[in-house]
Design a protein around this motif. Structure first.
Motif, PDB file in Angstrom:
ATOM      1  N   GLN A 192      11.612  99.440  49.322  1.00 35.32           N
ATOM      2  CA  GLN A 192      10.887 100.690  49.084  1.00 35.32           C
ATOM      3  C   GLN A 192      11.797 101.797  48.558  1.00 35.32           C
ATOM      4  O   GLN A 192      11.321 102.755  47.941  1.00 35.32           O
ATOM      5  CB  GLN A 192      10.201 101.127  50.384  1.00 35.32           C
ATOM      6  CG  GLN A 192       9.145 100.124  50.859  1.00 35.32           C
ATOM      7  CD  GLN A 192       8.720 100.342  52.287  1.00 35.32           C
ATOM      8  OE1 GLN A 192       9.216 101.239  52.964  1.00 35.32           O
ATOM      9  NE2 GLN A 192       7.795  99.509  52.773  1.00 35.32           N
ATOM     10  N   ASP A 193      13.110 101.667  48.798  1.00 33.09           N
ATOM     11  CA  ASP A 193      14.054 102.677  48.333  1.00 33.09           C
ATOM     12  C   ASP A 193      14.504 102.474  46.892  1.00 33.09           C
ATOM     13  O   ASP A 193      15.207 103.314  46.339  1.00 33.09           O
ATOM     14  CB  ASP A 193      15.291 102.703  49.242  1.00 33.09           C
ATOM     15  CG  ASP A 193      14.999 103.326  50.599  1.00 33.09           C
ATOM     16  OD1 ASP A 193      13.950 103.985  50.717  1.00 33.09           O
ATOM     17  OD2 ASP A 193      15.802 103.139  51.518  1.00 33.09           O
TER      18      ASP A 193
ATOM     19  N   ASN B 240       8.147  94.668  52.135  1.00 34.75           N
ATOM     20  CA  ASN B 240       7.860  95.589  53.230  1.00 34.75           C
ATOM     21  C   ASN B 240       9.122  96.219  53.820  1.00 34.75           C
ATOM     22  O   ASN B 240       9.023  97.038  54.727  1.00 34.75           O
ATOM     23  CB  ASN B 240       7.102  94.857  54.348  1.00 34.75           C
ATOM     24  CG  ASN B 240       5.745  94.353  53.872  1.00 34.75           C
ATOM     25  OD1 ASN B 240       5.045  95.045  53.139  1.00 34.75           O
ATOM     26  ND2 ASN B 240       5.384  93.155  54.289  1.00 34.75           N
ATOM     27  N   LYS B 241      10.277  95.838  53.295  1.00 34.66           N
ATOM     28  CA  LYS B 241      11.530  96.360  53.833  1.00 34.66           C
ATOM     29  C   LYS B 241      11.895  97.693  53.189  1.00 34.66           C
ATOM     30  O   LYS B 241      11.514  97.992  52.058  1.00 34.66           O
ATOM     31  CB  LYS B 241      12.666  95.354  53.609  1.00 34.66           C
ATOM     32  CG  LYS B 241      12.501  94.049  54.382  1.00 34.66           C
ATOM     33  CD  LYS B 241      13.740  93.199  54.300  1.00 34.66           C
ATOM     34  CE  LYS B 241      13.603  91.947  55.145  1.00 34.66           C
ATOM     35  NZ  LYS B 241      14.864  91.202  55.243  1.00 34.66           N
TER      36      LYS B 241
ATOM     37  N   GLY C  95       6.920  96.234  41.685  1.00 31.62           N
ATOM     38  CA  GLY C  95       6.252  94.966  41.950  1.00 31.62           C
ATOM     39  C   GLY C  95       6.564  93.893  40.943  1.00 31.62           C
ATOM     40  O   GLY C  95       5.720  93.066  40.617  1.00 31.62           O
ATOM     41  N   PHE C  96       7.792  93.890  40.417  1.00 30.07           N
ATOM     42  CA  PHE C  96       8.236  92.910  39.425  1.00 30.07           C
ATOM     43  C   PHE C  96       7.360  92.974  38.167  1.00 30.07           C
ATOM     44  O   PHE C  96       6.946  91.961  37.604  1.00 30.07           O
ATOM     45  CB  PHE C  96       8.253  91.505  40.023  1.00 30.07           C
ATOM     46  CG  PHE C  96       9.271  91.367  41.123  1.00 30.07           C
ATOM     47  CD1 PHE C  96      10.533  90.869  40.864  1.00 30.07           C
ATOM     48  CD2 PHE C  96       8.984  91.781  42.419  1.00 30.07           C
ATOM     49  CE1 PHE C  96      11.477  90.758  41.883  1.00 30.07           C
ATOM     50  CE2 PHE C  96       9.916  91.686  43.436  1.00 30.07           C
ATOM     51  CZ  PHE C  96      11.171  91.171  43.163  1.00 30.07           C
ATOM     52  N   LEU C  97       7.103  94.189  37.741  1.00 22.79           N
ATOM     53  CA  LEU C  97       6.286  94.436  36.556  1.00 22.79           C
ATOM     54  C   LEU C  97       7.012  93.999  35.299  1.00 22.79           C
ATOM     55  O   LEU C  97       8.196  94.296  35.108  1.00 22.79           O
ATOM     56  CB  LEU C  97       5.954  95.925  36.457  1.00 22.79           C
ATOM     57  CG  LEU C  97       5.210  96.390  35.199  1.00 22.79           C
ATOM     58  CD1 LEU C  97       3.787  95.845  35.212  1.00 22.79           C
ATOM     59  CD2 LEU C  97       5.200  97.912  35.109  1.00 22.79           C
ATOM     60  N   ARG C  98       6.304  93.287  34.457  1.00 25.87           N
ATOM     61  CA  ARG C  98       6.814  92.939  33.129  1.00 25.87           C
ATOM     62  C   ARG C  98       6.264  93.939  32.127  1.00 25.87           C
ATOM     63  O   ARG C  98       5.053  94.009  31.920  1.00 25.87           O
ATOM     64  CB  ARG C  98       6.385  91.532  32.725  1.00 25.87           C
ATOM     65  CG  ARG C  98       7.010  90.420  33.535  1.00 25.87           C
ATOM     66  CD  ARG C  98       6.563  89.062  33.020  1.00 25.87           C
ATOM     67  NE  ARG C  98       7.152  87.975  33.779  1.00 25.87           N
ATOM     68  CZ  ARG C  98       6.932  86.689  33.537  1.00 25.87           C
ATOM     69  NH1 ARG C  98       6.109  86.338  32.554  1.00 25.87           N
ATOM     70  NH2 ARG C  98       7.499  85.746  34.262  1.00 25.87           N
ATOM     71  N   GLU C  99       7.143  94.696  31.518  1.00 31.66           N
ATOM     72  CA  GLU C  99       6.720  95.671  30.516  1.00 31.66           C
ATOM     73  C   GLU C  99       7.311  95.292  29.166  1.00 31.66           C
ATOM     74  O   GLU C  99       8.522  95.251  29.011  1.00 31.66           O
ATOM     75  CB  GLU C  99       7.191  97.072  30.903  1.00 31.66           C
ATOM     76  CG  GLU C  99       6.753  98.142  29.921  1.00 31.66           C
ATOM     77  CD  GLU C  99       7.264  99.518  30.295  1.00 31.66           C
ATOM     78  OE1 GLU C  99       6.935 100.478  29.590  1.00 31.66           O
ATOM     79  OE2 GLU C  99       8.009  99.629  31.297  1.00 31.66           O
TER      80      GLU C  99
ATOM     81  N   GLU D 207       7.277  88.138  48.886  1.00 35.20           N
ATOM     82  CA  GLU D 207       6.005  88.847  49.011  1.00 35.20           C
ATOM     83  C   GLU D 207       5.708  89.263  50.442  1.00 35.20           C
ATOM     84  O   GLU D 207       5.181  90.345  50.682  1.00 35.20           O
ATOM     85  CB  GLU D 207       4.857  87.977  48.491  1.00 35.20           C
ATOM     86  CG  GLU D 207       4.918  87.655  47.000  1.00 35.20           C
ATOM     87  CD  GLU D 207       5.735  86.412  46.710  1.00 35.20           C
ATOM     88  OE1 GLU D 207       6.370  85.869  47.652  1.00 35.20           O
ATOM     89  OE2 GLU D 207       5.750  85.975  45.544  1.00 35.20           O
ATOM     90  N   GLU D 208       6.051  88.417  51.404  1.00 39.53           N
ATOM     91  CA  GLU D 208       5.647  88.663  52.782  1.00 39.53           C
ATOM     92  C   GLU D 208       6.658  89.482  53.585  1.00 39.53           C
ATOM     93  O   GLU D 208       6.295  90.128  54.564  1.00 39.53           O
ATOM     94  CB  GLU D 208       5.403  87.329  53.489  1.00 39.53           C
ATOM     95  CG  GLU D 208       4.238  86.542  52.888  1.00 39.53           C
ATOM     96  CD  GLU D 208       4.063  85.197  53.581  1.00 39.53           C
ATOM     97  OE1 GLU D 208       4.850  84.902  54.510  1.00 39.53           O
ATOM     98  OE2 GLU D 208       3.151  84.445  53.184  1.00 39.53           O
ATOM     99  N   ASN D 209       7.928  89.452  53.166  1.00 38.83           N
ATOM    100  CA  ASN D 209       8.964  90.141  53.938  1.00 38.83           C
ATOM    101  C   ASN D 209       9.679  91.238  53.146  1.00 38.83           C
ATOM    102  O   ASN D 209       9.694  92.397  53.553  1.00 38.83           O
ATOM    103  CB  ASN D 209       9.995  89.132  54.457  1.00 38.83           C
ATOM    104  CG  ASN D 209       9.395  88.116  55.411  1.00 38.83           C
ATOM    105  OD1 ASN D 209       8.791  87.153  54.975  1.00 38.83           O
ATOM    106  ND2 ASN D 209       9.564  88.330  56.701  1.00 38.83           N
TER     107      ASN D 209
END
Length: 383
Positions: free
Chosen positions: A322-323, A317-318, A211-215, A312-314
């Motif tokens: 997810q891969d 969900n692809k 989710g585009f996490l900033r660590e 975010e919207e498209n």
């Protein structure tokens, strides 16, 4: 020769300092806790953000903001320059619809898949709006574009950099901003003729699989691409000898701009360049960008399916999103230098007779070759 203060940080500061140096002037940078940042080491002088030197500040156009009431439309920018006599020239267009958290991460010029009618409307509206404005320099106008042009207005931009528009125009926007702010005129420069197509990819230290996490972590080095049609603007040190702390405030490492004779040529160069890029110690947006280059919403020859909220919207969900496999955990400071790295040492320095407080970790002081001396409080010595 003049001394010019650069009040911003990151890649914008790097580009401004380069333009100031190209113009034959001296630059002064501002730091908070990032005393080893790239823009600090490049500048001729640097001051703590607690200290406010009386210097000429890098000029930026003061523009009225655009109303922030746009829908899921495409984001188009019309870049202009205006001199002190009110003369206006259209530099070109950019498309920046691929965004995450409201910030563009892919920008291309010219804006793709616009009809001739829409382009003509954009140019005319941009010229009229800029002619009525009261500024001199470089600016971008951003309309919301659906089936027609609506609500065109000057955008409130903190900086004036965009490597994509620079590549197709051959113009250094930061240098041009300095020239026009100093009273330069359009008559004294050659007219702009756009050539080819350029696509700029922002490389942030974020994990798109999470989710585009900033660590927060430590960047230990960059391996950057090269070759025909590739431009890299780094915001951080490239070598392993100058590790860079990546925090939550600004995760931008670099931008990669692919330039070709047309959009398809630029996309092919982008695929090679993105595969050649490597950041040691932190995740990056490279997997997302490579996924984007395989997505028909972005690469289709007949249309452009992305919009301001497409990610975010498209995309999320692809199956391609997810891969994606999460990147290895970022390298944390204590893994390289021990736990004391995270504990900043605050101390006061004197700059031009004025006290200024700065903060640095023991590891950063060691990197800079500054020796830390601890005094015994019982002896009455000062710390």
């Amino acid at each position: 020769m003049r001394d010019i203060l650069v009040p911003f940080t990151g890649l914008s500061a790097v580009r401004a300092i380069q333009a100031i140096r190209d113009a034959g002037h001296r630059s002064t940078a501002v730091f908070d806790q990032d005393i080893d940042a790239l823009h600090i080491t490049m500048a001729d002088d640097a001051f703590s953000s607690d200290f406010h030197p009386s210097l000429e500040t890098f000029p930026l156009p003061s523009l009225p903001p655009v109303a922030d009431d746009r829908n899921r439309d495409r984001r188009i920018g019309v870049w202009i320059r205006r001199d002190r006599h009110g003369s206006v020239e259209i530099l070109g267009t950019t498309g920046s619809s691929v965004q995450r958290r409201g910030e563009p991460i892919v920008v291309e010029s010219p804006a793709p898949f616009l009809s001739e009618q829409v382009v003509q409307e954009l140019m005319e509206a941009a010229h009229d709006a800029a002619a009525k404005a009261h500024f001199q320099g470089v600016a971008v106008l951003e309309p919301a574009v659906g089936y027609s042009v609506v609500d065109l207005g000057l955008a409130e931009v903190p900086t004036i950099g965009c490597s994509a528009i620079e590549q197709v125009t051959g113009l250094d926007l930061y240098r041009e901003q300095l020239r026009l702010a100093d009273g330069g005129t359009l008559a004294a420069s050659a007219a702009i003729e756009c050539r080819g197509h350029a696509i700029e990819f922002a490389i942030h230290a974020e994990d798109p699989a999470l989710g585009f996490l900033r660590e927060p972590g430590v960047l230990q080095g960059l391996r950057v691409p090269g070759g025909y049609g590739v431009r890299v603007d780094a915001a951080v040190h490239r070598t392993t000898t100058r590790p860079t702390l990546i925090g939550d405030d600004d995760s931008l490492l670099a931008t990669i701009t692919a330039c070709g004779t047309d959009r398809n040529h630029a996309l092919a160069i982008a695929a090679r360049a993105l595969n050649e890029f490597e950041a040691i110690g932190v995740p990056t947006l490279i997997p997302f960008h490579l996924s984007l280059l395989r997505d028909p919403d972005f690469t289709d020859l007949e249309r452009l399916g992305v919009h301001s909220h497409w990610l975010e919207e498209n995309w999320l969900n692809k199956k391609s999103a997810q891969d994606l496999e999460p990147a290895p955990p970022a390298t944390h400071p204590e893994e390289l230098w021990g736990q004391e790295f995270a504990d900043l040492i605050r101390f006061t320095v004197e700059i031009d007779g004025q006290p200024a407080e700065v903060g640095a970790s023991p590891a950063t002081l060691d990197l800079l070759g500054i020796e830390r001396v601890d005094h015994d409080e019982d002896s009455g010595d000062s710390a």
